[in-house]
Structures are given as C-alpha cells and as structure tokens.
Enzyme design. Structure first.
Site, mmCIF file in Angstrom:
data_model
loop_
_atom_site.group_PDB
_atom_site.id
_atom_site.type_symbol
_atom_site.label_atom_id
_atom_site.label_comp_id
_atom_site.label_asym_id
_atom_site.label_seq_id
_atom_site.Cartn_x
_atom_site.Cartn_y
_atom_site.Cartn_z
ATOM 1 N N SER A 44 0.813 -1.215 0.000
ATOM 2 C CA SER A 44 0.000 0.000 0.000
ATOM 3 C C SER A 44 0.850 1.269 0.000
ATOM 4 C CB SER A 44 -0.941 0.021 1.213
ATOM 5 O OG SER A 44 -0.232 0.309 2.395
ATOM 6 N N LYS A 99 1.854 4.083 7.361
ATOM 7 C CA LYS A 99 1.029 4.921 6.490
ATOM 8 C C LYS A 99 1.479 6.378 6.587
ATOM 9 C CE LYS A 99 -2.090 1.886 4.979
ATOM 10 N NZ LYS A 99 -1.302 0.699 5.389
#
Length: 220
Positions: free
Chosen positions: A140, A177
């Site tokens: 991701s 993230k």
C-alpha cells in the site's frame, strides 16, 4: 563540470543507493538523508544536476534517476553536510512485520517486544537514526518506494506531524502509512490507489509508535 558541495552530496547519495539497493533514492529520502527542510530543495538540486549533465531524470516515473557520470568521491564538505556519519555503523534489531496494506493483527506489544534478528547497516542510509527495523508486508506504500519485504527503519517517538510517514498502532494492530491530521479527524493514508485510507474512529486505541526514516531492500 562544477558542482556545489550539496550537489556532490546528492550525487554521492544517489550512487550509493543504486549500488546498495539497485535503485535511486526518492526525493523524500534525499531530503531526509541530507537534512533539507523540504522535498522541493531536493528537487532543486536534482534539476541542477540534470542541467550539469550528471544525471538524467525519467519523467513520469517514480525514482526515475539515471547516473550519467561516475559519482566522485565525497568531498570533506559533502561529508560534513551529511553529518559525517557515513562511517558509523548501526546494529539494529528486526522486531517483526508491519503492514503496508491492511493492519497486521499480530498484536502490537508482541511485535515490538523481541527481536527476530539484528542487522548492521550504515547510518547514512537513515534520517533520523532508527531504533529498530520492521519488515514490510503488503504494497500500500508502493508509490513512496516502500515494497513488500523491505526492511524499514523506525525512529521511536510518540509524536509526528501531519504529512509524515509513521508506524502506527490501532487497537493492537501495526501499520505504516502517511499521517494526515485534520481539524476533527486523523487519517492514515496509503500511497497506492488500490488501497483505501484508514480513518481513526473515536474511542479507538490509537498511538504513534515511530517515524519512518529510510529502508533497505534485502536481496530476494
């Protein structure tokens, strides 16, 4: 070809990363490694190196930097610019996995409790200095140049600014993230359009475990 001390440092860093990892650093990594205040400063020096004929940048391609000359040996002032840390080795524990995808439900306290292994790495690969390494699972964060199987350096801190890449804990799950702090919400953003952002809900157990500060890519 006349280059400034800063441009020598950038060129040496690019050559070192290509040799060590098989790919050049991102602009974000250049800014962190050399202490620039913004990514725009790294972009400026890359533009200057391209104009000088030292590199070629491939438009529309992440990390699209090609060396056109052999990088000179780092000058003393270039070494000073990078903190004179190239000769310092770090022995870092590998503490487990972190998700670059959905959070890994492996139990954050267990993941961060005991080292699987130790790796000796050059201090210049990271900024700031990491306290430990985590192995990435998932892609991701692909567009930030963080891939499945990479070892990321983590600087342990409970504080982070909006826009920084963090290792975060959500209800005993660990993920890496991009942190985005809004007026009334906190979001953890992927760097891959195939993945959805994670929004921290009221009442969730959320904490910053550390800041991403660089990576190494094991041979595989």
């Amino acid at each position: 070809m006349k280059l400034t001390a800063t441009q020598h440092a950038v060129l040496a860093l690019i050559a070192e990363r290509i040799e060590a990892e098989g790919m050049p650093p991102s602009q974000t990594e250049i800014a962190r490694a050399l202490g620039f205040s913004s990514v725009r400063a790294a972009q400026y020096h890359l533009e200057a190196l391209e104009a000088a004929g030292a590199i070629e940048r491939v438009r529309g391609r992440a990390r699209g930097i090609r060396l056109l000359v052999q990088a000179p040996a780092p000058r003393q002032d270039s070494l000073d610019l990078a903190g004179d840390l190239a000769s310092q080795a770090l022995r870092l524990p590998v503490l487990g996995q972190v998700a670059a995808g959905l959070p890994i439900g492996a139990g954050a306290p267990d993941v961060l409790a005991a080292a699987e292994d130790h790796v000796v790495l050059d201090r210049v690969l990271f900024s700031p200095a990491p306290d430990y390494l985590l192995k990435v699972k998932g892609d991701s964060m692909r567009d930030e140049g963080i891939f499945d199987g990479d070892l990321i350096g983590v600087h342990r801190t409970p504080q982070a600014r909006s826009g920084e890449i963090v290792v975060a804990r959500i209800d005993d799950e660990i993920t890496v993230k991009l942190l985005r702090i809004g007026k009334d919400r906190i979001r953890l953003l992927p760097r891959n359009p195939d993945f959805a952002p994670i929004e921290v809900q009221p009442g969730q157990d959320f904490a910053i475990e550390g800041l991403y500060c660089g990576l190494v890519r094991p041979n595989r």
